[in-house]
Design an enzyme around this catalytic site. Sequence first.
Site, short mmCIF file in Angstrom:
data_model
loop_
_atom_site.label_atom_id
_atom_site.label_comp_id
_atom_site.label_asym_id
_atom_site.label_seq_id
_atom_site.Cartn_x
_atom_site.Cartn_y
_atom_site.Cartn_z
N GLY A 9 0.85 -1.19 0.00
CA GLY A 9 0.00 0.00 0.00
C GLY A 9 0.88 1.24 0.00
N GLY A 12 -0.27 4.97 -1.16
CA GLY A 12 -1.28 5.76 -0.45
C GLY A 12 -0.70 6.98 0.25
N ASP A 35 2.23 -1.90 -4.36
CA ASP A 35 0.86 -1.37 -4.36
C ASP A 35 0.09 -2.07 -5.47
OD1 ASP A 35 -0.33 1.44 -3.01
OD2 ASP A 35 -1.45 0.68 -4.73
N ILE A 36 -1.23 -2.03 -5.36
CA ILE A 36 -2.06 -2.66 -6.39
C ILE A 36 -2.05 -1.81 -7.67
CG2 ILE A 36 -4.26 -1.60 -5.67
CD1 ILE A 36 -5.37 -4.60 -6.08
N TYR A 143 -15.11 0.40 8.56
CA TYR A 143 -13.67 0.65 8.73
C TYR A 143 -13.28 0.51 10.21
CZ TYR A 143 -9.44 3.64 8.84
OH TYR A 143 -8.18 4.16 9.04
N LYS A 147 -10.86 -2.16 12.11
CA LYS A 147 -9.68 -1.75 12.89
C LYS A 147 -9.72 -2.39 14.28
CE LYS A 147 -7.44 0.51 9.85
NZ LYS A 147 -6.24 -0.10 9.29
C1 AKB Z 1 -10.45 8.41 8.08
O1 AKB Z 1 -10.90 9.55 8.17
O2 AKB Z 1 -11.11 7.43 7.74
C2 AKB Z 1 -9.01 8.18 8.47
C3 AKB Z 1 -8.87 7.73 9.89
C4 AKB Z 1 -9.24 8.64 10.99
O3 AKB Z 1 -8.45 6.64 10.13
N1 AKB Z 1 -8.26 9.38 8.27
#
Ligand code: AKB
Length: 313
Positions: A9, A12, A35-36, A143, A147
């Site tokens: 990655g 990025g 990276d892809i 997301y 995490k």
């Molecule tokens: C996002 O806004 O998704 C990222 C984060 C806070 O991990 N910048």
Amino acid sequence: MSEKILIIGAGGQIGTELTIKLRELYGKDNVVAADINSGSNELMYSGPFEILDATRKDDVKKAIKKYKITQVYLMAAMLSAVGEKFPEKAWSLNMNSLLIALDLAKDGLYKKLFWPSSMAAFGPTSPKKNTPQETIMDPSTVYGISKLAGERWCEYYFQKFGVDVRSIRYPGIISWKTKPGGGTTDYAIDIFYKAVNHEDYNCFLSEHTRLPMMYMDDAIKATVDIMQAPSEQIKVRSSYNLSAIDFTPEEVYNEIKKHYPDFKVNYVPDFRQQIADSWPQSIDDSVARKDWNWNHSFDLEKMTKDMIKNLSN
Ligand code: AKB
């Protein structure tokens, strides 16, 4: 033995600057960017570069073997806002890439893994101010869920298999070299581009939305510092809280106005407002400061000056 590093990655927002820094520190031939997609000329021609899909285990394994890699930085991820549009893709990329990297470390293919978590691992009932290292975590985005799950996997692989994995919970990262893609904190970068181009900015968060933020130079320093720290100093094997500054759209606007007095911002919150409202406003990172001597050096004023200087060039 000298280190051989693979950054997955690498094209990025963070990956690009991390690759450049690690090439300075370890020598360009010892840092493989992957990276892809193809990346900037600086990234692709300042050292080895591989096209690599982080979710294909055999390909990742092949790259690790080919370059005799000792450390992996897994920076490939789908961020909060775009993840809400493509939940299955976000989950699959964010989780599968991590499990592959952890498994290959467990099998002894390389020695040390860096994996970024995020303040997005916190949620609406986590304490909003000075959010502690250990507290309620109830993320409400795909997301954020990936995490938090990832943090548990990191701890699990460390406890069960002794995998030397290190992680930090990044706040919003502000930078000028490579634009981020699809985050909720991206407004704090977009606003600078508009100011420097003498255009008005339509901000997708409301003026009083306070979020933890950090300048890229500090984020890179934290990433390198945690990876270089002796193993016994890394006492948290899920992920460390990390913090530098916090501000609202109005506060960064007022700082930018010192340089561009005619600059105008309109506030037109969209679906990202709800995501931002579920996150901490400030973070207590005293554990990272104590365990591996983390400290930051950019405040809002210094960051604003540096962003404007570089974007104007
Ligand atoms: C996002 O806004 O998704 C990222 C984060 C806070 O991990 N910048």
